[in-house]
Enzyme design. Structure first.
Site, PDB file in Angstrom:
ATOM      1  N   CYS A 289      -0.049   5.475   7.435  1.00 56.67           N
ATOM      2  CA  CYS A 289      -1.413   5.147   7.845  1.00 56.67           C
ATOM      3  C   CYS A 289      -1.402   4.200   9.039  1.00 56.67           C
ATOM      4  O   CYS A 289      -0.720   3.169   9.031  1.00 56.67           O
ATOM      5  CB  CYS A 289      -2.182   4.520   6.685  1.00 56.67           C
ATOM      6  SG  CYS A 289      -3.863   4.031   7.099  1.00 56.67           S
TER       7      CYS A 289
ATOM      8  N   CYS B 283      -9.524 -10.937  22.524  1.00 58.69           N
ATOM      9  CA  CYS B 283      -8.850 -10.015  21.602  1.00 58.69           C
ATOM     10  C   CYS B 283      -7.664  -9.351  22.288  1.00 58.69           C
ATOM     11  O   CYS B 283      -7.138  -8.357  21.782  1.00 58.69           O
ATOM     12  CB  CYS B 283      -9.832  -8.971  21.076  1.00 58.69           C
ATOM     13  SG  CYS B 283     -10.627  -7.984  22.365  1.00 58.69           S
TER      14      CYS B 283
ATOM     15  N   CYS C 225      -2.491  -0.129   9.380  1.00 60.86           N
ATOM     16  CA  CYS C 225      -1.616  -1.304   9.335  1.00 60.86           C
ATOM     17  C   CYS C 225      -0.294  -0.963  10.024  1.00 60.86           C
ATOM     18  O   CYS C 225       0.192   0.163   9.927  1.00 60.86           O
ATOM     19  CB  CYS C 225      -1.322  -1.723   7.897  1.00 60.86           C
ATOM     20  SG  CYS C 225      -2.764  -2.259   6.949  1.00 60.86           S
TER      21      CYS C 225
ATOM     22  N   CYS D 176       0.828  -1.218   0.000  1.00 63.14           N
ATOM     23  CA  CYS D 176       0.000   0.000   0.000  1.00 63.14           C
ATOM     24  C   CYS D 176       0.855   1.258   0.000  1.00 63.14           C
ATOM     25  O   CYS D 176       1.835   1.361   0.746  1.00 63.14           O
ATOM     26  CB  CYS D 176      -0.929   0.007   1.221  1.00 63.14           C
ATOM     27  SG  CYS D 176      -2.042   1.426   1.286  1.00 63.14           S
TER      28      CYS D 176
END
Length: 398
Positions: free
Chosen positions: A57, A356, A60, A51
Site C-alpha cells: 500500500c 510541506c 505508508c 498493517c
C-alpha cells in the site's frame, strides 16, 4: 572505528535505507545490516510493520521504522535541504501525530466484477489496494469504507474509477465522490438512505462541475481558532488535529505579540483565526476558501480583511508588508519564490514560514536570509505518520 559498509546508516528521501558505502536497500532502518545474500538483518530501530497491507500500500512508506528512526529521518530531510543552500539553524525534535488520527484522506474506488475495491494505490503504481485495515485513518473514517463499497457497487460503472474524499468536520463525516455520475431517482434514494443510515454530515458528488451536496442536513463547518468556518467539499484541512495544533503553536510563537498580521496562502484560516487579538490580512487564491474565511470572520466579528488574491502572479509588495508586525506564509509544495523575494525586501520584523516541502522551503529561506533575515529555528511536524512527507514551521527575524 570505521563504519561497517553493510550497516544501514540513514534513510533516503524516498524511504530506502542507505548503507555506509552508499547502497540503497528497500525496507531497511538505521542500525539494520545487509547480509551477503541481500536480505536485511533487523537492528534496534526496525519494528514489525503493524498493517497487513504494508509495504504494498502506498499510503505508508516507513512502517518498518520506530518513532526514533522516523524522527531522525525527518530531521535529516530538513538538514539536507538546508545544507544544499548553505543554511543551518536549531532544528527541534519533530512532533509526531499518533497512529489512526488522519482526519482527511483521498481514496480510490474501482469495480472488479460485481465488487468495488476501495483504498490507496500501490507506491508508483495505479494498482489499487482494497483496504481491510488502516493504521493511519481515524477509525470514524475507516468505518465508512465497507459501507461505501456497497453503495458504490450500485452506482459505479464498470469502466470508471472514482475518487473518494473523506474528512472529519464539526458535524461529523464528510464524503465527496468525484468521477461519478449519479443520476435518477434510484441513485438519489440510495445516497440519501446511505447518508442517513451512517449519520453523515454531508455527501457530495462532483460530476466535473464542482462538488454538489446530495445530503447536508446542516451547514458543514470546521472550527479553526474557536471560529466555525464553512467547509467547501474537498477543501484543504491539516491532516490531523495534533498536527494542526503543533503548527499553530509554532506560528504563534514565531509571530510573537504582533498586533497586525499578514496571513499569506491563508486557505480556510487555520492561522488567520489563531490571532484573536490582532488585525489580520488574509490572502488566498482559492475562491471558495477565501469566501468561507470571510464569512466566518464576519460572523465572529473578527478584524480580518480577506483578499481573493493569486500570490504567485500578484505577491504582496514590500511597502504593503511593512505595515505588519508579522507575516505568516504557508504556500503549497512549490513554495513561494515570488512572495519570498518581496518579503526579503521588506522590513517586517518576524516571519513564520510553514512548509510541506523542505526543498522549496530552503530555497525561499536562502532568499530571506540574503535579504537580512535570520533563521531562528525550525519545528518539524510529522502528521503523515510513516510517510516520507515532511512538514515544518520556521521563524525568521530581523
Amino acid at each position: 572505528m570505521p563504519l561497517n559498509p553493510d550497516e544501514i546508516v540513514r534513510v533516503a528521501a524516498r524511504g530506502e535505507g542507505v548503507t555506509a558505502d552508499g547502497r540503497h536497500v528497500a525496507l531497511a532502518a538505521p542500525g539494520d545490516r545487509l547480509r551477503a545474500d541481500g536480505s536485511v538483518a533487523p537492528g534496534p530501530n526496525h519494528q514489525p510493520p503493524p498493517c497487513r497491507h504494508y509495504p504494498e500500500c502506498g499510503g505508508c512508506q516507513l512502517q518498518h521504522l520506530d518513532d526514533a528512526a522516523w524522527s531522525k529521518f525527518i530531521v535529516d530531510r530538513v538538514t539536507s535541504a538546508l545544507q544544499a543552500h548553505k543554511l543551518e539553524t536549531e532544528i527541534r525534535a519533530p512532533l509526531l501525530s499518533p497512529p489512526r488520527t488522519r482526519r482527511r484522506a483521498t481514496l480510490h474506488a474501482e469495480r472488479r466484477g460485481r465488487q468495488v475495491h476501495l483504498g490507496f494505490t500501490e507506491k508508483a503504481s495505479h494498482k489499487l489496494i482494497d483496504l481491510a485495515e488502516c493504521w493511519v485513518l481515524a477509525p470514524e473514517l475507516f468505518q465508512l469504507i465497507a459501507p461505501l463499497r456497497g453503495l458504490l457497487a450500485a452506482l459505479l460503472p464498470g469502466n470508471r474509477r472514482a475518487n473518494v474524499h473523506l474528512a472529519m468536520t464539526d458535524q461529523g463525516r464528510d464524503v465527496l465522490v468525484d468521477g461519478l455520475e449519479a443520476e435518477g431517482l434510484a441513485a438519489a434514494e440510495a445516497i440519501t438512505a446511505f447518508a442517513h443510515r451512517h449519520g453523515l454530515a454531508r455527501f457530495s458528488i462532483d460530476e466535473g462541475l464542482g462538488p454538489q451536496p446530495r445530503w447536508e442536513p446542516d451547514p458543514v463547518t470546521v472550527t479553526l481558532g474557536g471560529v466555525p468556518v464553512p467547509f467547501p467539499g474537498g477543501s484543504f484541512l491539516q491532516a490531523t488535529a495534533e498536527g494542526e495544533a503543533a503548527l499553530v503553536a509554532a506560528v504563534r510563537e514565531a509571530a510573537g505579540g504582533a498586533e497586525a498580521v499578514a496571513d499569506l496562502f491563508a486557505g480556510l484560516g487555520t492561522f488567520t483565526f489563531a490571532f484573536p487579538g490582532a488585525k489580520v490580512y488574509a490572502a488566498e487564491a482559492a475562491r471558495d476558501a477565501i469566501l468561507s474565511l470571510k464569512a466566518a470572520a464576519g460572523a465572529a466579528r473578527r478584524p480580518v480583511f480577506a483578499d481573493h488574491r493569486d500570490l504567485f502572479r500578484r505577491p504582496v509588495v514590500p511597502s504593503d508588508l511593512n505595515h505588519f508586525g508579522a507575516v505568516v506564509i504557508d504556500p503549497p509544495r512549490a513554495g513561494a519564490k515570488e512572495q519570498a523575494a518581496a518579503i526579503a525586501e521588506s522590513s517586517v520584523p518576524a516571519v513564520a514560514y510553514v512548509s510541506c516541502n523542505p526543498s522549496t522551503f530552503a530555497r525561499d529561506a536562502e532568499m530571506l536570509c540574503e535579504g537580512g533575515y535570520r533563521l531562528e529555528w525550525i519545528q518539524p511536524v510529522g502528521q503523515f505518520r510513516w510517510s516520507t512527507h515532511v512538514e515544518l514551521a520556521a521563524k525568521f527575524s530581523r
